[in-house]
Scaffold this motif. Structure first.
Motif, PDB file in Angstrom:
ATOM      1  N   THR A  37      40.653  39.767  35.715  1.00  0.00           N
ATOM      2  CA  THR A  37      40.872  39.721  37.156  1.00  0.00           C
ATOM      3  C   THR A  37      40.492  38.345  37.687  1.00  0.00           C
ATOM      4  O   THR A  37      39.773  37.581  37.036  1.00  0.00           O
ATOM      5  CB  THR A  37      40.010  40.781  37.855  1.00  0.00           C
ATOM      6  OG1 THR A  37      38.627  40.461  37.664  1.00  0.00           O
ATOM      7  CG2 THR A  37      40.296  42.168  37.319  1.00  0.00           C
ATOM      8  N   GLU A  38      40.975  38.040  38.887  1.00  0.00           N
ATOM      9  CA  GLU A  38      40.652  36.760  39.501  1.00  0.00           C
ATOM     10  C   GLU A  38      39.149  36.611  39.688  1.00  0.00           C
ATOM     11  O   GLU A  38      38.582  35.535  39.492  1.00  0.00           O
ATOM     12  CB  GLU A  38      41.374  36.635  40.842  1.00  0.00           C
ATOM     13  CG  GLU A  38      42.888  36.526  40.718  1.00  0.00           C
ATOM     14  CD  GLU A  38      43.561  36.469  42.075  1.00  0.00           C
ATOM     15  OE1 GLU A  38      42.899  36.798  43.079  1.00  0.00           O
ATOM     16  OE2 GLU A  38      44.743  36.087  42.137  1.00  0.00           O
ATOM     17  N   GLU A  39      38.497  37.687  40.084  1.00  0.00           N
ATOM     18  CA  GLU A  39      37.050  37.617  40.304  1.00  0.00           C
ATOM     19  C   GLU A  39      36.305  37.352  39.012  1.00  0.00           C
ATOM     20  O   GLU A  39      35.337  36.584  38.973  1.00  0.00           O
ATOM     21  CB  GLU A  39      36.557  38.919  40.946  1.00  0.00           C
ATOM     22  CG  GLU A  39      35.051  38.960  41.207  1.00  0.00           C
ATOM     23  CD  GLU A  39      34.560  37.845  42.123  1.00  0.00           C
ATOM     24  OE1 GLU A  39      33.387  37.457  41.995  1.00  0.00           O
ATOM     25  OE2 GLU A  39      35.355  37.356  42.957  1.00  0.00           O
ATOM     26  N   ALA A  40      36.759  37.978  37.921  1.00  0.00           N
ATOM     27  CA  ALA A  40      36.120  37.741  36.622  1.00  0.00           C
ATOM     28  C   ALA A  40      36.285  36.291  36.201  1.00  0.00           C
ATOM     29  O   ALA A  40      35.364  35.669  35.660  1.00  0.00           O
ATOM     30  CB  ALA A  40      36.718  38.672  35.571  1.00  0.00           C
ATOM     31  N   LEU A  41      37.456  35.727  36.448  1.00  0.00           N
ATOM     32  CA  LEU A  41      37.687  34.329  36.129  1.00  0.00           C
ATOM     33  C   LEU A  41      36.803  33.426  36.977  1.00  0.00           C
ATOM     34  O   LEU A  41      36.255  32.433  36.486  1.00  0.00           O
ATOM     35  CB  LEU A  41      39.155  33.979  36.355  1.00  0.00           C
ATOM     36  CG  LEU A  41      40.166  34.604  35.381  1.00  0.00           C
ATOM     37  CD1 LEU A  41      41.578  34.314  35.842  1.00  0.00           C
ATOM     38  CD2 LEU A  41      39.939  34.078  33.971  1.00  0.00           C
ATOM     39  N   ALA A  42      36.668  33.773  38.252  1.00  0.00           N
ATOM     40  CA  ALA A  42      35.817  32.980  39.130  1.00  0.00           C
ATOM     41  C   ALA A  42      34.372  33.011  38.660  1.00  0.00           C
ATOM     42  O   ALA A  42      33.691  31.978  38.619  1.00  0.00           O
ATOM     43  CB  ALA A  42      35.923  33.513  40.562  1.00  0.00           C
ATOM     44  N   GLN A  43      33.902  34.192  38.273  1.00  0.00           N
ATOM     45  CA  GLN A  43      32.525  34.312  37.783  1.00  0.00           C
ATOM     46  C   GLN A  43      32.330  33.528  36.493  1.00  0.00           C
ATOM     47  O   GLN A  43      31.272  32.924  36.269  1.00  0.00           O
ATOM     48  CB  GLN A  43      32.179  35.784  37.580  1.00  0.00           C
ATOM     49  CG  GLN A  43      32.096  36.578  38.874  1.00  0.00           C
ATOM     50  CD  GLN A  43      31.765  38.034  38.635  1.00  0.00           C
ATOM     51  OE1 GLN A  43      31.383  38.431  37.534  1.00  0.00           O
ATOM     52  NE2 GLN A  43      31.914  38.858  39.666  1.00  0.00           N
ATOM     53  N   GLN A  44      33.350  33.535  35.644  1.00  0.00           N
ATOM     54  CA  GLN A  44      33.270  32.789  34.383  1.00  0.00           C
ATOM     55  C   GLN A  44      33.132  31.290  34.647  1.00  0.00           C
ATOM     56  O   GLN A  44      32.349  30.601  33.996  1.00  0.00           O
ATOM     57  CB  GLN A  44      34.508  33.073  33.540  1.00  0.00           C
ATOM     58  CG  GLN A  44      34.461  32.467  32.135  1.00  0.00           C
ATOM     59  CD  GLN A  44      35.669  32.873  31.304  1.00  0.00           C
ATOM     60  OE1 GLN A  44      36.408  33.769  31.666  1.00  0.00           O
ATOM     61  NE2 GLN A  44      35.850  32.206  30.183  1.00  0.00           N
ATOM     62  N   LEU A  45      33.901  30.785  35.604  1.00  0.00           N
ATOM     63  CA  LEU A  45      33.808  29.374  35.961  1.00  0.00           C
ATOM     64  C   LEU A  45      32.434  29.054  36.553  1.00  0.00           C
ATOM     65  O   LEU A  45      31.837  28.020  36.248  1.00  0.00           O
ATOM     66  CB  LEU A  45      34.906  29.009  36.953  1.00  0.00           C
ATOM     67  CG  LEU A  45      36.323  28.900  36.395  1.00  0.00           C
ATOM     68  CD1 LEU A  45      37.320  28.706  37.528  1.00  0.00           C
ATOM     69  CD2 LEU A  45      36.429  27.746  35.401  1.00  0.00           C
ATOM     70  N   GLU A  46      31.935  29.940  37.397  1.00  0.00           N
ATOM     71  CA  GLU A  46      30.646  29.691  38.044  1.00  0.00           C
ATOM     72  C   GLU A  46      29.500  29.674  37.038  1.00  0.00           C
ATOM     73  O   GLU A  46      28.530  28.929  37.190  1.00  0.00           O
ATOM     74  CB  GLU A  46      30.389  30.747  39.124  1.00  0.00           C
ATOM     75  CG  GLU A  46      31.274  30.563  40.352  1.00  0.00           C
ATOM     76  CD  GLU A  46      31.100  31.664  41.378  1.00  0.00           C
ATOM     77  OE1 GLU A  46      31.183  31.363  42.576  1.00  0.00           O
ATOM     78  OE2 GLU A  46      30.893  32.832  40.984  1.00  0.00           O
ATOM     79  N   LYS A  47      29.613  30.487  35.989  1.00  0.00           N
ATOM     80  CA  LYS A  47      28.553  30.544  34.987  1.00  0.00           C
ATOM     81  C   LYS A  47      28.389  29.237  34.223  1.00  0.00           C
ATOM     82  O   LYS A  47      27.332  28.969  33.654  1.00  0.00           O
ATOM     83  CB  LYS A  47      28.823  31.691  34.009  1.00  0.00           C
ATOM     84  CG  LYS A  47      28.571  33.079  34.590  1.00  0.00           C
ATOM     85  CD  LYS A  47      28.884  34.166  33.569  1.00  0.00           C
ATOM     86  CE  LYS A  47      28.642  35.547  34.158  1.00  0.00           C
ATOM     87  NZ  LYS A  47      28.980  36.632  33.194  1.00  0.00           N
ATOM     88  N   THR A  48      29.435  28.416  34.219  1.00  0.00           N
ATOM     89  CA  THR A  48      29.329  27.136  33.519  1.00  0.00           C
ATOM     90  C   THR A  48      28.422  26.168  34.249  1.00  0.00           C
ATOM     91  O   THR A  48      27.925  25.201  33.664  1.00  0.00           O
ATOM     92  CB  THR A  48      30.719  26.481  33.376  1.00  0.00           C
ATOM     93  OG1 THR A  48      31.210  26.091  34.670  1.00  0.00           O
ATOM     94  CG2 THR A  48      31.701  27.430  32.711  1.00  0.00           C
ATOM     95  N   GLY A  49      28.201  26.412  35.523  1.00  0.00           N
ATOM     96  CA  GLY A  49      27.401  25.502  36.319  1.00  0.00           C
ATOM     97  C   GLY A  49      28.175  24.297  36.818  1.00  0.00           C
ATOM     98  O   GLY A  49      27.627  23.450  37.534  1.00  0.00           O
ATOM     99  N   ASN A  50      29.450  24.203  36.472  1.00  0.00           N
ATOM    100  CA  ASN A  50      30.262  23.062  36.880  1.00  0.00           C
ATOM    101  C   ASN A  50      31.191  23.365  38.050  1.00  0.00           C
ATOM    102  O   ASN A  50      31.884  22.468  38.527  1.00  0.00           O
ATOM    103  CB  ASN A  50      31.110  22.572  35.698  1.00  0.00           C
ATOM    104  CG  ASN A  50      30.264  22.056  34.554  1.00  0.00           C
ATOM    105  OD1 ASN A  50      29.242  21.407  34.781  1.00  0.00           O
ATOM    106  ND2 ASN A  50      30.671  22.348  33.327  1.00  0.00           N
TER     107      ASN A  50
END
Length: 327
Positions: A37-50
């Motif tokens: 889902t879009e939200e899961a992708l957003a969370q994945q990006l946020e977890k990188t810290g970048n």
């Protein structure tokens, strides 16, 4: 060396052509896993810290007040105008979002939304159109439905504006229904810096809350402010609306430093006093508003730092939420 070019003999025996075997066909099975889902992708990006992802603000659904479990009613109001002076400028848009709450500051449901445009008697200045996106064509022939607006405001226990000192005078000029209401200001009565925000402008608050919206249109700004007010913020996970509600219940003191020495004006200004020229009926003097509990300290400051006499009694007026942010 024989330089005679060799002629091609079509009957001469030619080498057999090399025939390449066809590439093997590899069967690729489609993954049965559902796309993220879009939200899961957003969370994945946020977890990188970048990355820091902003979510689109989705207005809350509107239900009837009878269905809400909370009995108190607050209205968020925003006005768009032709300028900054309520005496000469005019309202061109009003937005309202009404919601329920309880005495502890818990927010219930959105129970009403209002938006209306109004044609002013003058052309909308280009700068106002640039800021708000409202054009003369959009407001041509438009008249605010004051009856509907008044019906929303009349039962409200609290009227909230993001800069009530600006919106309240314009609203009271629109209709007397606003005059006796208790008002709260989400700029002046919430310590946003203490909650981790870099500023009190709505755009800053919305962005730092992880959202984005169609800013500078009245109702959109009301929806955005509601989301900011109800989201926990700061180390203590404070609900900003709870802080606003508590602040609105406190009495404040407005002090006028009348007849203060002229050479003390910079000291007063540095302390947060503002100048009143007396044109609005107020005393012609430097003035400030403080919490009632701070009055003794402020009086001591004036008597020892500003006035040359220790028994000075500057004009002090007690204010409640019904009085604050008036002209």
């Amino acid at each position: 060396m024989n330089s005679t070019p060799r002629q091609f003999d079509m009957f001469e025996s030619q080498p057999e052509p090399v025939v390449q075997a066809p590439a093997p066909v590899i069967a690729v099975q489609k993954s049965k896993q559902k796309p993220e889902t879009e939200e899961a992708l957003a969370q994945q990006l946020e977890k990188t810290g970048n990355f820091r992802i902003l979510r689109r603000l989705i207005p809350r659904p509107v239900i009837s007040r009878a269905e809400s479990k909370f009995d108190k009613l607050a209205v968020l109001i925003d006005t768009e105008t032709t300028g900054l002076d309520h005496k000469s400028d005019q309202v061109i848009e009003v937005g309202v979002v009404a919601f329920t709450y309880n005495d502890d500051g818990a927010v219930g449901d959105v129970v009403g939304v209002f938006n209306g445009l109004q044609q002013p008697t003058i052309p909308i200045p280009a700068e106002i159109t640039r800021i708000t996106g409202i054009t003369d064509e959009m407001v041509r022939g438009q008249v605010l439905d004051l009856k509907t607006l008044e019906n929303m405001i009349e039962p409200a226990d609290l009227v909230i504006a993001h800069n009530a000192r600006f919106d309240r005078p314009f609203c009271e000029k629109l209709s007397p229904v606003f005059v006796p209401k208790a008002w709260a200001c989400s700029v002046a009565e919430i310590q946003w810096a203490g909650l981790g925000f870099e500023g009190s402008k709505l755009g800053y608050l919305v962005g730092q809350a992880g959202l984005f919206h169609n800013g500078h249109r009245a109702t959109d700004d009301c929806h955005a402010l509601l989301e900011v007010l109800i989201r926990p913020a700061g180390a203590a996970k404070t609900i900003p609306f709870t802080e606003l509600l508590l602040s609105s219940r406190k009495s404040r003191i407005r002090i006028y430093a009348e007849n203060s020495p002229f050479d003390m004006k910079d000291h007063l200004k540095k302390r947060g006093y503002r100048w009143s020229d007396g044109s609005d009926g107020r005393p012609k003097a430097w003035w400030t508003e403080i919490d009632e509990a701070q009055y003794a300290d402020e009086l001591h400051y004036l008597r020892t730092e500003i006035y040359p006499w220790k028994d000075a009694e500057p004009l002090a007026i007690k204010l409640t939420a019904a009085d604050r942010f008036k002209t």
